[in-house]
Design a protein around this motif. Structure first.
Motif, short mmCIF file in Angstrom:
data_model
loop_
_atom_site.label_atom_id
_atom_site.label_comp_id
_atom_site.label_asym_id
_atom_site.label_seq_id
_atom_site.Cartn_x
_atom_site.Cartn_y
_atom_site.Cartn_z
N GLU A 30 0.76 -1.22 -0.01
CA GLU A 30 0.08 -0.04 0.02
C GLU A 30 0.63 1.37 -0.07
O GLU A 30 0.43 2.25 -0.63
CB GLU A 30 -1.06 0.15 1.25
N TRP A 31 1.81 1.08 0.66
CA TRP A 31 2.89 2.50 0.89
C TRP A 31 3.30 2.81 -0.63
O TRP A 31 3.37 4.05 -0.90
CB TRP A 31 4.06 1.99 1.74
N GLN A 32 3.62 1.88 -1.40
CA GLN A 32 4.21 1.99 -2.60
C GLN A 32 3.22 2.53 -3.65
O GLN A 32 3.61 2.82 -4.74
CB GLN A 32 4.99 1.06 -3.04
N LYS A 33 1.96 2.63 -3.29
CA LYS A 33 0.74 3.19 -4.20
C LYS A 33 0.63 4.55 -3.92
O LYS A 33 -0.40 5.41 -4.40
CB LYS A 33 -0.56 2.30 -3.83
N LEU A 34 1.50 5.20 -3.09
CA LEU A 34 1.46 6.61 -2.71
C LEU A 34 1.46 7.49 -4.27
O LEU A 34 2.26 7.06 -4.90
CB LEU A 34 2.44 7.23 -1.92
N LYS A 35 0.68 8.52 -4.25
CA LYS A 35 0.74 9.39 -5.48
C LYS A 35 1.16 10.64 -5.20
O LYS A 35 1.35 11.15 -3.96
CB LYS A 35 -0.68 9.31 -6.06
N PRO A 36 1.86 11.29 -6.05
CA PRO A 36 2.57 12.54 -5.81
C PRO A 36 1.45 13.64 -5.41
O PRO A 36 0.60 13.95 -5.69
CB PRO A 36 2.92 13.03 -7.13
N HIS A 37 2.12 14.09 -4.18
CA HIS A 37 1.50 15.30 -3.61
C HIS A 37 2.50 16.55 -3.60
O HIS A 37 2.98 16.87 -2.39
CB HIS A 37 0.81 15.27 -2.32
N PRO A 38 2.97 17.29 -4.76
CA PRO A 38 4.28 18.10 -4.78
C PRO A 38 4.27 19.18 -3.94
O PRO A 38 5.15 19.81 -3.72
CB PRO A 38 4.15 18.24 -6.34
#
Length: 288
Positions: A30-38
């Motif tokens: 799940e952690w590696q599914k994080l999406k960019p929040h620049p």
């Protein structure tokens, strides 16, 4: 993972906070599914993992997706495993703080960061067994009381206070040093509210773990009971209890943000308590 994200809005940006535990494959996936929040910041509120590779994974993924990342240690980061060769106590903490710095992650050892209208202040206070009934006047009595319900934290075997003589002594030292740093911060910016970030809850009355109620003695110190008002906190974030919830004390919002083990956040999801898919306004105390 979306079930346990909490967002604290600050202007057009956010600080997103989460307590994760990357020893578990489900959590790592799940952690590696994080999406960019620049334009956003991410708070890692302790118990990220028990090995250096867990911290490396957490920090590398976090820094690749968020503008700023803050971390404070939990008890699991302080575990000495394997017992015979791992660093202990302060050395173990410093080892992981150094990993955080290599990734550009802010730690309790670094200057606090101004973020829009607040100061984000990750701290590290540990615990001293004072979250116990008033009739129990010693640590030994408190541990015996917990053992009556077969409750014993793994900390008793794996978390060492070196070079301090006890966990209580280490906690006392940490609290004193942290209070000095916070006093200096408030004196320098008296009008700027803080986001206080600590793995352990700052107040005993926020410990709500009915299934293992006597685990409370490993959950904090009464020395921090008034820190939310003393240090002008806007929000206080913790991640130790595995019971995500929102509480208010003296007009200050307290967020317990644990993601916990896969079985725990799957229980939330299966019960229909996770955040809806469609855009909605933030809704606090969705679970716990």
């Amino acid at each position: 993972m979306k079930a346990d994200l909490r967002q604290t809005a600050k202007g057009d940006r956010h600080v997103i906070d989460i307590n994760d535990y990357l020893s578990y494959p489900g959590n790592r996936d799940e952690w590696q599914k994080l999406k960019p929040h620049p334009d956003d910041g991410l708070i890692l509120c302790g118990d990220v993992g028990e090995k250096a590779e867990h911290l490396d994974l957490a920090f590398s993924v976090a820094k690749s997706n968020f503008k700023e990342v803050w971390w404070c240690p939990g008890n699991h980061e302080l575990y000495s495993m394997p017992l015979k060769t791992a660093a202990r106590g302060e050395d173990k903490y410093k080892e992981y703080a150094d990993i955080a710095r290599r990734h550009g992650v802010h730690t309790p050892e670094d200057p606090f960061v101004h973020w829009d209208e607040v100061i984000v202040a990750p701290i590290f206070t540990l615990y001293d067994y004072s979250f116990r009934p008033s009739h129990l006047t010693s640590t030994a009595a408190a541990i015996a009381w917990a053992e009556e319900t077969n409750t014993v934290a793994a900390d008793e075997a794996l978390l060492f206070p070196d070079p301090h003589p006890s966990r209580e002594a280490w906690c006392s030292s940490l609290v004193a040093a942290t209070a000095t740093k916070l006093d200096f911060t408030i004196a320098a910016s008296p009008e700027t509210p803080l986001i206080l970030v600590n793995h352990w809850p700052l107040r005993q009355d926020l410990v709500f773990i009915p299934r293992i109620a006597r685990f409370s003695i490993w959950c904090g110190t009464t020395l921090t009971e008034d820190w939310h008002t003393r240090f002008n906190a806007a929000v206080v974030i913790s991640g130790h209890l595995h019971v995500p919830r929102t509480d208010w004390r003296d007009g200050v919002r307290f967020e317990e943000v644990s993601l916990g083990y896969p079985r725990e956040w799957n229980e939330v999801k299966d019960a229909g308590k996770d955040r809806p898919q469609e855009p909605v306004a933030t809704q606090w105390r969705r679970w716990g």
